[in-house]
Design a protein around this motif. Structure first.
Motif, short mmCIF file in Angstrom:
data_model
loop_
_atom_site.label_atom_id
_atom_site.label_comp_id
_atom_site.label_asym_id
_atom_site.label_seq_id
_atom_site.Cartn_x
_atom_site.Cartn_y
_atom_site.Cartn_z
N TRP A 50 -3.67 4.94 4.29
CA TRP A 50 -3.94 3.54 4.60
C TRP A 50 -3.45 3.25 6.00
CZ3 TRP A 50 -0.80 -0.61 5.81
CH2 TRP A 50 -1.41 -1.85 5.74
N SER A 64 0.86 -1.18 0.00
CA SER A 64 0.00 0.00 0.00
C SER A 64 0.89 1.22 0.00
CB SER A 64 -0.91 -0.01 1.23
OG SER A 64 -0.16 0.31 2.38
N HIS A 113 -3.13 -3.51 -2.14
CA HIS A 113 -2.82 -4.73 -2.91
C HIS A 113 -2.60 -5.88 -1.95
CE1 HIS A 113 -2.13 -2.54 -6.76
NE2 HIS A 113 -1.85 -1.55 -5.93
N ARG A 172 -6.52 -6.29 -6.11
CA ARG A 172 -6.36 -4.84 -5.99
C ARG A 172 -7.68 -4.23 -5.53
NH1 ARG A 172 -3.96 -2.42 -11.05
NH2 ARG A 172 -5.96 -2.99 -11.97
N ILE A 173 -7.63 -3.53 -4.41
CA ILE A 173 -8.80 -2.85 -3.86
C ILE A 173 -8.60 -1.35 -4.05
CG2 ILE A 173 -10.21 -2.45 -1.81
CD1 ILE A 173 -9.22 -5.10 -0.70
N THR A 174 -9.45 -0.75 -4.86
CA THR A 174 -9.40 0.69 -5.08
C THR A 174 -10.43 1.36 -4.19
OG1 THR A 174 -8.78 0.30 -7.39
CG2 THR A 174 -9.52 2.51 -6.82
N TYR A 175 -10.00 2.38 -3.46
CA TYR A 175 -10.89 3.05 -2.54
C TYR A 175 -10.59 4.55 -2.54
CZ TYR A 175 -6.90 2.96 0.70
OH TYR A 175 -5.66 3.13 1.27
N GLU A 186 -4.95 2.68 -3.38
CA GLU A 186 -5.03 1.25 -3.67
C GLU A 186 -4.42 0.44 -2.54
OE1 GLU A 186 -3.14 0.53 -7.41
OE2 GLU A 186 -4.77 1.45 -8.59
N GLU A 203 -8.27 8.69 -5.07
CA GLU A 203 -8.25 7.24 -5.05
C GLU A 203 -6.92 6.72 -4.52
OE1 GLU A 203 -9.24 5.48 -8.77
OE2 GLU A 203 -11.40 5.83 -8.51
N ASP A 219 -13.73 -0.31 -6.21
CA ASP A 219 -13.58 -1.47 -7.10
C ASP A 219 -12.70 -2.51 -6.42
OD1 ASP A 219 -14.01 -2.99 -9.34
OD2 ASP A 219 -12.39 -2.09 -10.49
#
Length: 588
Positions: free
Chosen positions: A119, A43, A249, A104-107, A247, A245, A81
């Motif tokens: 994060w 991250s 991982h 992969r988490i996109t927030y 990410e 945004e 996503d």
């Protein structure tokens, strides 16, 4: 996860981690943990650290290996996503590199990029204890390639953000008041489930309940100008909070890991529930249906007590000679209880008799007992709708219950096949003599078709899990579901009805936005249509032949953005589905 009795699941969990979670989280949190997986985390704040990802209904936690702290990595309310990336990580080698699943988490985050600390940051509304510095490094992990780094050089920032759990009873048992899920205003930590006896997305409310009052009062902005201003204000509001945004991982070194599937399922459940909770009428009915007065919380019912009560209700349902009225009332009781009690939904799948009874009753009610005129009666439609809604409730948040898959896949999917074929019906009402009866049955049939779409959506989610699962035993994939449905004489008209409903939403000349329940139903219909377009050539040809022009002229992304308010959690996922459907249905 421990109380579910999932032997396969427990065997995959680290004993120390399970003990740590059981000691250091509240029971309501521990019982709703869906999955735990060791993975390499990358991250903005950590670089290639071997940790455990702990998935709950509302967020992803991370904990060291072995566990010492439990940290919220990302809440689903910020997720935009979740995708599976096909790549070969350069920090792994050999078989680990080939087996790795890269998630992969996109927030979105409200913090600027310069600090690089969004994060593992402390959400001040979460009520977590302040961090305590820790010099312990992740030095006793399983064998990982040497080029995996520990915490990055700015370790003092990391320790500031990782919440060491303060102890109150012992060194390993923290204050339970500080270790629940993050307390965020929207949604609350324990929102009502997707369906309830009072209100459900498969039973649309009246148009007057759904739509905003667009009548222009003195001093009010006209609706078209107002919609433009609202978009500008939303954009300015986003800019002012410096949203951007980010990410997260997760690299899981296993081809059989189901973490990605659980993430997708949890996210779907979360956006559906949190969207419904934005509906004032839904919230009011949920509050009215609550058995507890404000400020007073009833004690949780144990799993054993839940199983006992379910057994009593089951015996009443399965008794010989039960009347239709008694059956309807018992099913309402079962549905309401399952709506409020996640443990009951798990217990339901451990008893094959009730599920088989519901499927058989649906077969007889909807297909075996039609009137002499060939039309559905009001009683048939009411009972069938309640059965389908009850079955849909039982699918919610039971992905990790092994009894569900065992029951549905037994005897080569015999019960699942019967359920699929029973819920499909002719969407065209037959003509009757009395006009009032025709209108009533048309309304009830429309409600049934909405409920059937929601149940088919749940079955397709099950199919998507199987489609990505390497196990040969799990054959209930999306392709199998559509192949089972293909011979049904009313399948094409049923799918056509669902497509027509999507077109009707966007071709509505009024400028009204969709209510939360309408948005959820649109999302489910879009998932259904996308599955048809992706997995079945016959249904693809049917949709392209009969609905290409309607989708071309009426289904527009700008219109979809107007219909789906930006603050609905389900809006962005729905817009992505609409875009995919347009690409496939307009493709020649």
């Amino acid at each position: 996860m421990a109380p579910t009795g999932s032997g396969a699941l427990l065997s995959r969990r680290n004993i120390k981690l399970d003990s740590f979670l059981k000691r250091n989280t509240e029971r309501r949190v521990y019982e709703r943990i869906r999955a735990c997986e060791p993975c390499v985390v990358i991250s903005e704040a950590v670089n290639k650290v071997y940790m455990h990802a702990v998935l709950s209904d509302e967020c992803v936690y991370l904990t060291e290996y072995p566990p010492r702290t439990l940290t919220v990595a990302v809440t689903f309310r910020r997720v935009r996503d979740i995708e599976l990336v096909k790549d070969l990580p350069d920090f792994l080698s050999g078989k680990d590199r080939e087996r790795c699943q890269h998630i992969r988490i996109t927030y979105v985050t409200e913090q600027p990029a310069a600090g690089g600390r969004d994060w593992l940051r402390r959400d001040r509304r979460a009520g977590l204890p302040p961090a305590a510095p820790s010099s312990r490094r992740i030095s006793h992990c399983p064998a990982i390639p040497h080029n995996l780094e520990g915490y990055p050089a700015h370790g003092e920032q990391i320790t500031e953000e990782i919440h060491v759990l303060k102890s109150t009873r012992s060194a390993s048992c923290p204050n339970p008041e500080t270790l629940g899920l993050p307390r965020v205003p929207h949604p609350p930590s324990q929102p009502p489930s997707l369906y309830s006896a009072a209100s459900s997305p498969t039973s649309p409310l009246s148009p007057s309940d759904h739509r905003l009052n667009w009548r222009t009062e003195p001093g009010q902005v006209p609706r078209r100008i107002g919609s433009v201003l609202s978009r500008l204000l939303r954009r300015d509001c986003v800019d002012s909070r410096e949203q951007r945004e980010a990410e997260l991982h997760l690299y899981v070194v296993s081809q059989t890991s189901r973490l990605y599937l659980h993430l997708q399922s949890s996210w779907n459940s979360f956006i559906i529930k949190s969207t419904l909770l934005l509906d004032p009428l839904y919230m009011r009915r949920c509050s009215t249906a609550s058995d507890s007065s404000p400020g007073k919380q009833l004690p949780a019912i144990s799993l054993e007590r839940t199983a006992h009560l379910f057994g009593q209700l089951s015996s009443e349902l399965l008794q010989d000679g039960i009347s239709v009225e008694s059956l309807y009332l018992l099913l309402q009781e079962l549905k309401t209880a399952a709506h409020r009690n996640a443990a009951l939904r798990r217990v339901f799948w451990r008893s094959s008799e009730v599920c088989a009874f519901l499927v058989q009753t649906l077969e007889e009610s909807l297909h075996g007992c039609q009137s002499l005129s060939g039309a559905y009666t009001a009683d048939q439609l009411l009972l069938s709708t309640l059965i389908v809604q009850t079955l849909a409730v039982m699918f919610r948040e039971t992905e990790v219950e092994p009894a569900r898959l065992s029951l549905l896949s037994a005897k080569k999917g015999a019960l699942a096949s019967r359920m699929l074929l029973a819920l499909i019906c002719d969407p065209e009402p037959q003509t009757q003599n009395q006009e009032s009866l025709v209108n009533d049955c048309e309304t009830l049939l429309a409600e049934y078709l909405d409920a059937a779409c929601s149940l088919l959506f749940e079955l397709l989610l099950l199919g998507h899990e199987a489609s990505r699962c390497a196990s040969a035993d799990n054959f209930l994939c999306v392709g199998w579901i559509l192949r089972v449905l293909q011979p049904h004489p009313h399948l094409l008209s049923f799918i056509g009805h669902q497509a027509q409903q999507v077109v009707q939403v966007f071709s509505d000349p009024q400028d009204s936005v969709l209510s939360p329940p309408q948005s959820v139903l649109l999302f489910q219909r879009c998932r259904l249509l996308l599955a048809c377009l992706q997995y079945n050539s016959q249904l693809t040809q049917h949709l392209q032949a009969h609905f290409r022009e309607e989708f071309r002229y009426f289904v527009k992304l700008p219109c979809a953005e107007e219909k789906l308010p930006a603050h609905y959690p389900i809006s962005q996922p729905t817009l992505r589905l609409v875009e995919q459907i347009l690409t496939l249905i307009l493709h020649r």
